[in-house]
Design a protein around this motif. Structure first.
Motif, PDB file in Angstrom:
ATOM      1  N   VAL A 251       0.822  -1.254  -0.220  1.00 26.40           N
ATOM      2  CA  VAL A 251      -0.069  -0.012  -0.061  1.00 26.40           C
ATOM      3  C   VAL A 251       0.934   1.200   0.064  1.00 26.40           C
ATOM      4  O   VAL A 251       0.674   2.056  -0.686  1.00 26.40           O
ATOM      5  N   LEU A 252       1.790   1.108   0.892  1.00 26.30           N
ATOM      6  CA  LEU A 252       2.649   2.512   0.756  1.00 26.30           C
ATOM      7  C   LEU A 252       3.390   2.762  -0.517  1.00 26.30           C
ATOM      8  O   LEU A 252       3.555   3.952  -1.065  1.00 26.30           O
ATOM      9  N   HIS A 253       4.304   1.725  -0.919  1.00 27.91           N
ATOM     10  CA  HIS A 253       4.922   2.247  -2.206  1.00 27.91           C
ATOM     11  C   HIS A 253       3.740   2.372  -3.510  1.00 27.91           C
ATOM     12  O   HIS A 253       4.120   3.032  -4.369  1.00 27.91           O
ATOM     13  N   HIS A 254       2.690   1.736  -3.406  1.00 25.98           N
ATOM     14  CA  HIS A 254       1.569   2.172  -4.457  1.00 25.98           C
ATOM     15  C   HIS A 254       1.300   3.747  -4.269  1.00 25.98           C
ATOM     16  O   HIS A 254       1.190   4.446  -5.055  1.00 25.98           O
ATOM     17  N   THR A 255       1.111   4.131  -2.833  1.00 24.17           N
ATOM     18  CA  THR A 255       0.923   5.468  -2.618  1.00 24.17           C
ATOM     19  C   THR A 255       2.033   6.658  -2.876  1.00 24.17           C
ATOM     20  O   THR A 255       1.691   7.494  -3.689  1.00 24.17           O
ATOM     21  N   LEU A 256       3.302   6.010  -2.815  1.00 25.22           N
ATOM     22  CA  LEU A 256       4.408   6.852  -3.199  1.00 25.22           C
ATOM     23  C   LEU A 256       4.612   6.895  -4.728  1.00 25.22           C
ATOM     24  O   LEU A 256       5.096   7.849  -5.462  1.00 25.22           O
ATOM     25  N   ASP A 257       4.094   5.748  -5.241  1.00 19.66           N
ATOM     26  CA  ASP A 257       4.264   5.766  -6.882  1.00 19.66           C
ATOM     27  C   ASP A 257       3.239   6.796  -7.474  1.00 19.66           C
ATOM     28  O   ASP A 257       3.314   7.498  -8.376  1.00 19.66           O
ATOM     29  N   ALA A 258       2.052   6.585  -6.793  1.00 22.80           N
ATOM     30  CA  ALA A 258       0.884   7.723  -7.232  1.00 22.80           C
ATOM     31  C   ALA A 258       1.408   9.071  -6.790  1.00 22.80           C
ATOM     32  O   ALA A 258       0.985  10.022  -8.015  1.00 22.80           O
ATOM     33  N   LEU A 259       2.146   9.534  -5.857  1.00 20.93           N
ATOM     34  CA  LEU A 259       2.592  10.930  -5.806  1.00 20.93           C
ATOM     35  C   LEU A 259       3.754  10.948  -6.968  1.00 20.93           C
ATOM     36  O   LEU A 259       3.532  12.274  -7.289  1.00 20.93           O
ATOM     37  N   LYS A 260       4.321  10.158  -7.021  1.00 22.61           N
ATOM     38  CA  LYS A 260       5.692  10.280  -8.211  1.00 22.61           C
ATOM     39  C   LYS A 260       5.129  10.587  -9.784  1.00 22.61           C
ATOM     40  O   LYS A 260       5.298  11.488 -10.307  1.00 22.61           O
ATOM     41  N   TYR A 261       3.857   9.753 -10.054  1.00 25.21           N
ATOM     42  CA  TYR A 261       3.369   9.915 -11.276  1.00 25.21           C
ATOM     43  C   TYR A 261       2.601  11.126 -11.305  1.00 25.21           C
ATOM     44  O   TYR A 261       2.516  11.596 -12.458  1.00 25.21           O
ATOM     45  N   SER A 262       2.020  11.469 -10.406  1.00 26.79           N
ATOM     46  CA  SER A 262       1.249  12.673 -10.311  1.00 26.79           C
ATOM     47  C   SER A 262       2.188  13.867 -10.579  1.00 26.79           C
ATOM     48  O   SER A 262       1.622  14.630 -11.461  1.00 26.79           O
ATOM     49  N   GLY A 263       3.296  13.926 -10.068  1.00 24.82           N
ATOM     50  CA  GLY A 263       4.185  14.976 -10.106  1.00 24.82           C
ATOM     51  C   GLY A 263       3.254  16.201  -9.744  1.00 24.82           C
ATOM     52  O   GLY A 263       3.729  17.631 -10.349  1.00 24.82           O
ATOM     53  N   THR A 264       2.417  16.438  -8.865  1.00 27.01           N
ATOM     54  CA  THR A 264       1.670  17.568  -8.337  1.00 27.01           C
ATOM     55  C   THR A 264       2.680  18.629  -7.717  1.00 27.01           C
ATOM     56  O   THR A 264       3.699  18.320  -7.092  1.00 27.01           O
ATOM     57  N   LYS A 265       2.344  19.832  -7.932  1.00 26.11           N
ATOM     58  CA  LYS A 265       2.852  20.765  -6.996  1.00 26.11           C
ATOM     59  C   LYS A 265       1.905  21.566  -6.195  1.00 26.11           C
ATOM     60  O   LYS A 265       2.064  22.487  -5.675  1.00 26.11           O
ATOM     61  N   ASP A 266       0.678  20.950  -6.173  1.00 27.58           N
ATOM     62  CA  ASP A 266      -0.323  21.389  -5.246  1.00 27.58           C
ATOM     63  C   ASP A 266      -0.371  20.819  -4.004  1.00 27.58           C
ATOM     64  O   ASP A 266      -0.561  19.496  -4.017  1.00 27.58           O
ATOM     65  N   PRO A 267      -0.135  21.390  -2.911  1.00 24.27           N
ATOM     66  CA  PRO A 267       0.013  20.608  -1.374  1.00 24.27           C
ATOM     67  C   PRO A 267      -1.251  19.832  -1.166  1.00 24.27           C
ATOM     68  O   PRO A 267      -1.147  18.832  -0.526  1.00 24.27           O
TER      69      PRO A 267
END
Length: 462
Positions: A251-267
């Motif tokens: 679950v955590l690495h899925h979450t971190l991948d989601a963050l990385k793939y998103s590349g968002t700059k919106d906090p």
């Protein structure tokens, strides 16, 4: 050093003027810390800090525009030509009884002593336009090697100020640097991690948000114990496998991948992505078809509310982020009813709806299969086509509360209900969003409200 002589690395004129003022009064002065690091990395500094052997009271005498807000610790804020600059007297520090602030500050006469109190070598450099780089701890070499290294004994640095542990990971995530082995051992040492609970919630929020928005949020997988006082779910998430056709990792690495793939700059999007699956471990069930996590968005929402409250998140974040978490797994068919649900019934803004789209895109890309992306993109296209054709807020109606009060017997909350009903009507029939047409619809709405009371009906007037 030659690199500093390039035009793009020149120190701004207001900073030079402040330095000259101090030197003409007989004092030493250097640019220090983050601005020197940024100059070496060929980045434009966000701000400039100066260090000097002048005492705070002497600094105050030399400048007209100043503030002594940090005078207790030897820092004076000076404003020169509209540019703020912090000037700090060379100092070394006593014990850190509270794990955050030195019990005493001792002024010293040499820049090298001052640099020795700093957290990491890349921040322990000074520069003077005539003298060049002062680098007693090898910060420039560590920049070239892409290393985060504590100044001196890393255990001592982290025991002095536990926030430095978060800063180590923040610099690593921001720059994509490795952490030097001895510094890394100190970061993982239990007695150092135990000090993390002394960090203020506001500083944790500030540093961790920067990590979430960095290019390397994957460092969070190394921070589960450090963040346990605020987000204990991270440790549980990394231990929770997802054995089904939709996932390829825990679950955590899925979450971190989601963050990385998103590349968002919106906090807010970043925090929603971090927290969107925090409820999965508590919801996990397994059968012959694999692992399942039914109703995890609602559990994740409650966790998000608790985490954000504990970290003293801004009020708007407290409203928006849990709502994004709750609906991250909800996908909508491209029809007007779903726009009404999201924009009018839930009262979401266009910004918030697009934040949901960002969360969903990151989440989808971190799955084994991405067929949901087509569903999402279809709805986004439909929504963006329709949103400007129809009123979505009461303020966009061609009638207001005074108009309803003038033409009906409705009062107070009843007027709000009438405006809501008219908004839904005008949304489905934008061609009738004119005062005379809305007034024609008003008698039926008034009658219904008087029969039902002020409570909004589930069935929309169309």
């Amino acid at each position: 050093m030659k690199e500093f002589q390039k035009p793009e690395f020149r120190i701004p004129e207001p900073i030079i003027k402040v330095m000259k003022t101090l030197e003409q009064a007989g004092y030493q002065v250097y640019t220090v810390g983050g601005c020197v690091r940024d100059l070496l990395m060929q980045k434009t500094p966000h701000d400039y800090d100066l260090a000097t052997d002048a005492r705070p009271e002497e600094i105050l005498k030399l400048f007209e525009h100043h503030s002594g807000f940090g005078m207790k610790h030897g820092t004076i804020l000076v404003v020169e030509q509209g540019m703020p600059v912090e000037i700090t007297t060379f100092r070394k520090e006593g014990k850190y009884t509270d794990g955050r602030h030195p019990d005493e500050v001792i002024f010293v006469d040499r820049i090298e002593e001052d640099l020795g109190r700093r957290d990491f070598t890349i921040n322990a450099m000074a520069y003077h336009p005539d003298q060049g780089l002062i680098d007693p701890y090898g910060g420039r070499n560590d920049l070239e090697k892409k290393l985060i290294r504590a100044v001196g004994d890393p255990d001592q640095r982290f025991q002095e100020d536990a926030l430095r542990m978060l800063r180590a990971w923040r610099f690593a995530s921001t720059y994509g640097f490795d952490i030097e082995p001895e510094t890394r051992k100190a970061l993982d040492r239990k007695e150092n991690i135990a000090q993390a609970a002394t960090i203020s919630a506001e500083r944790v929020m500030e540093e961790f948000t920067k990590i979430l928005l960095s290019d390397h949020p994957e460092v969070i997988a190394n921070m589960t114990l450090l963040m346990e006082p605020w987000i204990p779910e991270l440790k549980i998430m990394i231990e929770t496998k997802q054995n089904n056709v939709h996932h390829y990792t825990d679950v955590l690495h899925h979450t971190l991948d989601a963050l990385k793939y998103s590349g968002t700059k919106d906090p807010m999007v970043a925090w929603a992505l971090l927290l969107h699956d925090t409820g999965k471990p508590a919801c996990k069930t397994s059968d012959e078809t694999g692992d399942h996590f039914k109703k995890h968005p609602a559990v994740s929402q409650k966790i998000a509310q608790r985490v954000l409250r504990k970290l003293h998140a801004p009020k708007k974040w407290m409203q928006v982020i849990p709502a994004l978490v709750l609906r991250h797994d909800a996908f909508y068919a491209p029809n007007l009813k779903n726009i009404v649900k999201l924009r009018i019934t839930l009262g979401w803004s266009d910004e918030q709806l697009h934040q949901l789209f960002e969360v969903q895109k990151g989440d989808i890309l971190a799955h084994t299969t991405t067929e949901r992306m087509e569903i999402l993109n279809t709805f986004i296209e439909f929504y963006d086509q329709e949103k400007n054709k129809r009123p979505l807020k009461v303020s966009q109606l061609e009638i207001n509360g005074n108009g309803i009060k003038e033409h009906t017997s409705l009062k107070a909350e009843q007027i709000g209900r009438a405006l809501h009903e008219l908004l839904i009507y005008a949304f489905y029939h934008p061609e009738f969003n004119h005062k005379e047409d809305l007034l024609k619809k008003l008698p039926a709405i008034e009658k219904q409200i008087l029969e039902d009371g002020t409570k909004l009906r589930k069935d929309d007037i169309r």
